[in-house]
Design a protein around this motif. Structure first.
Motif, PDB file in Angstrom:
ATOM      1  N   LYS A  29       6.279  92.422  29.477  1.00  0.00           N
ATOM      2  CA  LYS A  29       6.253  93.321  31.033  1.00  0.00           C
ATOM      3  C   LYS A  29       4.119  92.539  31.106  1.00  0.00           C
ATOM      4  CE  LYS A  29       9.419  96.318  31.153  1.00  0.00           C
ATOM      5  NZ  LYS A  29       9.747  97.708  30.567  1.00  0.00           N
ATOM      6  N   LYS A  30       3.138  92.860  29.865  1.00  0.00           N
ATOM      7  CA  LYS A  30       2.042  92.372  30.418  1.00  0.00           C
ATOM      8  C   LYS A  30       0.984  91.484  30.640  1.00  0.00           C
ATOM      9  CE  LYS A  30       0.926  97.000  27.553  1.00  0.00           C
ATOM     10  NZ  LYS A  30       0.627  97.708  26.857  1.00  0.00           N
ATOM     11  N   VAL A  31       2.607  90.514  30.127  1.00  0.00           N
ATOM     12  CA  VAL A  31       1.761  89.202  30.464  1.00  0.00           C
ATOM     13  C   VAL A  31       2.297  88.738  31.662  1.00  0.00           C
ATOM     14  CG1 VAL A  31       1.862  86.758  28.567  1.00  0.00           C
ATOM     15  CG2 VAL A  31       1.612  88.507  28.443  1.00  0.00           C
ATOM     16  N   THR A  32       1.681  87.818  32.075  1.00  0.00           N
ATOM     17  CA  THR A  32       2.185  86.481  33.121  1.00  0.00           C
ATOM     18  C   THR A  32       1.829  85.241  33.498  1.00  0.00           C
ATOM     19  OG1 THR A  32       2.761  88.673  34.939  1.00  0.00           O
ATOM     20  CG2 THR A  32       2.892  86.423  36.467  1.00  0.00           C
ATOM     21  N   TYR A  33       3.320  84.013  33.208  1.00  0.00           N
ATOM     22  CA  TYR A  33       2.597  83.160  33.674  1.00  0.00           C
ATOM     23  C   TYR A  33       2.393  82.472  34.916  1.00  0.00           C
ATOM     24  CZ  TYR A  33       3.006  77.711  33.426  1.00  0.00           C
ATOM     25  OH  TYR A  33       3.121  76.473  33.844  1.00  0.00           O
ATOM     26  N   VAL A  34       1.302  82.010  35.284  1.00  0.00           N
ATOM     27  CA  VAL A  34       0.258  81.457  35.654  1.00  0.00           C
ATOM     28  C   VAL A  34       0.698  79.474  35.771  1.00  0.00           C
ATOM     29  CG1 VAL A  34      -1.539  81.416  37.668  1.00  0.00           C
ATOM     30  CG2 VAL A  34      -0.709  83.625  36.583  1.00  0.00           C
ATOM     31  N   ASN A  35       0.511  79.158  37.009  1.00  0.00           N
ATOM     32  CA  ASN A  35       0.950  77.725  36.626  1.00  0.00           C
ATOM     33  C   ASN A  35      -0.625  77.332  37.631  1.00  0.00           C
ATOM     34  OD1 ASN A  35       0.407  75.424  36.806  1.00  0.00           O
ATOM     35  ND2 ASN A  35       3.135  74.689  37.092  1.00  0.00           N
ATOM     36  N   PRO A  36      -2.001  76.758  36.514  1.00  0.00           N
ATOM     37  CA  PRO A  36      -2.662  76.501  37.655  1.00  0.00           C
ATOM     38  C   PRO A  36      -2.986  75.290  38.231  1.00  0.00           C
ATOM     39  CG  PRO A  36      -3.327  76.327  35.522  1.00  0.00           C
ATOM     40  CD  PRO A  36      -1.806  76.594  35.392  1.00  0.00           C
ATOM     41  N   SER A  37      -1.439  74.592  38.554  1.00  0.00           N
ATOM     42  CA  SER A  37      -1.756  73.434  38.781  1.00  0.00           C
ATOM     43  C   SER A  37      -1.507  72.817  40.172  1.00  0.00           C
ATOM     44  CB  SER A  37      -0.574  72.485  38.620  1.00  0.00           C
ATOM     45  OG  SER A  37      -0.316  72.404  37.249  1.00  0.00           O
ATOM     46  N   GLN A  38      -1.895  73.966  41.010  1.00  0.00           N
ATOM     47  CA  GLN A  38      -1.628  74.059  42.402  1.00  0.00           C
ATOM     48  C   GLN A  38      -3.178  73.870  42.492  1.00  0.00           C
ATOM     49  OE1 GLN A  38       0.153  72.271  44.880  1.00  0.00           O
ATOM     50  NE2 GLN A  38       1.527  72.581  42.403  1.00  0.00           N
ATOM     51  N   TRP A  39      -4.183  75.028  42.055  1.00  0.00           N
ATOM     52  CA  TRP A  39      -5.636  75.750  42.225  1.00  0.00           C
ATOM     53  C   TRP A  39      -6.570  73.934  42.418  1.00  0.00           C
ATOM     54  CZ3 TRP A  39      -6.932  79.519  37.421  1.00  0.00           C
ATOM     55  CH2 TRP A  39      -6.228  80.147  37.604  1.00  0.00           C
ATOM     56  N   PHE A  40      -6.150  72.581  41.606  1.00  0.00           N
ATOM     57  CA  PHE A  40      -6.606  71.508  41.675  1.00  0.00           C
ATOM     58  C   PHE A  40      -5.783  70.793  42.218  1.00  0.00           C
ATOM     59  CE2 PHE A  40      -7.035  73.955  37.254  1.00  0.00           C
ATOM     60  CZ  PHE A  40      -8.148  74.005  37.713  1.00  0.00           C
ATOM     61  N   LEU A  41      -4.839  70.908  43.223  1.00  0.00           N
ATOM     62  CA  LEU A  41      -4.895  69.476  44.338  1.00  0.00           C
ATOM     63  C   LEU A  41      -4.708  70.214  45.504  1.00  0.00           C
ATOM     64  CD1 LEU A  41      -0.916  69.521  42.372  1.00  0.00           C
ATOM     65  CD2 LEU A  41      -3.303  67.901  42.158  1.00  0.00           C
ATOM     66  N   ASP A  42      -4.972  68.441  45.977  1.00  0.00           N
ATOM     67  CA  ASP A  42      -4.842  69.198  47.876  1.00  0.00           C
ATOM     68  C   ASP A  42      -3.323  69.097  48.491  1.00  0.00           C
ATOM     69  OD1 ASP A  42      -4.152  66.462  48.305  1.00  0.00           O
ATOM     70  OD2 ASP A  42      -5.706  65.380  48.756  1.00  0.00           O
ATOM     71  N   ASN A  43      -3.814  68.946  50.002  1.00  0.00           N
ATOM     72  CA  ASN A  43      -2.438  69.376  50.673  1.00  0.00           C
ATOM     73  C   ASN A  43      -1.567  68.228  50.137  1.00  0.00           C
ATOM     74  OD1 ASN A  43      -2.977  71.669  51.727  1.00  0.00           O
ATOM     75  ND2 ASN A  43      -3.875  70.703  53.572  1.00  0.00           N
ATOM     76  N   GLN A  44      -1.610  66.529  49.967  1.00  0.00           N
ATOM     77  CA  GLN A  44      -0.992  65.950  49.306  1.00  0.00           C
ATOM     78  C   GLN A  44      -0.726  65.657  48.012  1.00  0.00           C
ATOM     79  OE1 GLN A  44      -3.989  65.598  51.824  1.00  0.00           O
ATOM     80  NE2 GLN A  44      -2.812  65.810  53.423  1.00  0.00           N
ATOM     81  N   GLY A  45      -1.077  66.471  47.645  1.00  0.00           N
ATOM     82  CA  GLY A  45      -0.926  66.984  45.719  1.00  0.00           C
ATOM     83  C   GLY A  45      -1.467  65.929  45.113  1.00  0.00           C
ATOM     84  N   THR A  46      -2.751  65.037  46.009  1.00  0.00           N
ATOM     85  CA  THR A  46      -4.237  64.328  44.731  1.00  0.00           C
ATOM     86  C   THR A  46      -4.650  65.568  44.834  1.00  0.00           C
ATOM     87  OG1 THR A  46      -3.434  62.893  46.752  1.00  0.00           O
ATOM     88  CG2 THR A  46      -5.346  62.541  45.492  1.00  0.00           C
ATOM     89  N   ILE A  47      -5.489  64.876  43.759  1.00  0.00           N
ATOM     90  CA  ILE A  47      -6.063  66.357  43.017  1.00  0.00           C
ATOM     91  C   ILE A  47      -7.929  65.818  43.559  1.00  0.00           C
ATOM     92  CG2 ILE A  47      -8.589  66.149  40.665  1.00  0.00           C
ATOM     93  CD1 ILE A  47      -6.415  64.503  39.626  1.00  0.00           C
ATOM     94  N   ARG A  48      -8.256  67.208  43.751  1.00  0.00           N
ATOM     95  CA  ARG A  48      -9.279  67.385  44.549  1.00  0.00           C
ATOM     96  C   ARG A  48     -10.920  67.142  44.420  1.00  0.00           C
ATOM     97  NH1 ARG A  48      -9.503  73.533  44.899  1.00  0.00           N
ATOM     98  NH2 ARG A  48     -11.540  73.843  45.758  1.00  0.00           N
ATOM     99  N   GLU A  49     -11.503  66.041  45.280  1.00  0.00           N
ATOM    100  CA  GLU A  49     -12.828  65.632  44.330  1.00  0.00           C
ATOM    101  C   GLU A  49     -14.331  66.345  43.806  1.00  0.00           C
ATOM    102  OE1 GLU A  49     -14.797  61.760  44.118  1.00  0.00           O
ATOM    103  OE2 GLU A  49     -12.704  61.755  44.624  1.00  0.00           O
ATOM    104  N   GLY A  50     -14.655  66.026  42.790  1.00  0.00           N
ATOM    105  CA  GLY A  50     -15.405  66.938  41.941  1.00  0.00           C
ATOM    106  C   GLY A  50     -15.053  68.496  41.529  1.00  0.00           C
TER     107      GLY A  50
END
Length: 56
Positions: A9-30
Motif C-alpha cells: 500500500k505504501k509504494v506506487t509504481y510510476v512510469n516516468p517515460s512520458q515525462w521525457f516524450l513529446d506528443n509524437q513519442g519523440t524524446i523532448r529536445e534538451g
C-alpha cells in the motif's frame, strides 16, 4: 514488469517515460546529453517538477 508487481500500500509504481516524450513519442529536445542516458540540467528539472506533483 514493475507495473504488474505488487509492492504494498505504501509504494506506487510510476512510469516516468512520458515525462521525457513529446506528443509524437519523440524524446523532448534538451533533456539528455548526446548519449541519451544522462540528463541535462533541464532534464533534472523535468524530473523534479513531476516528483513534486507526485509527492503532493
Amino acid at each position: 514488469m514493475l507495473a504488474a508487481r505488487k509492492f504494498g500500500k505504501k509504494v506506487t509504481y510510476v512510469n516516468p517515460s512520458q515525462w521525457f516524450l513529446d506528443n509524437q513519442g519523440t524524446i523532448r529536445e534538451g533533456l539528455y546529453i548526446g548519449d541519451y542516458i544522462h540528463l541535462t540540467e533541464k532534464g533534472y528539472e523535468c524530473v523534479a517538477e513531476h516528483l513534486k506533483e507526485l509527492i503532493r
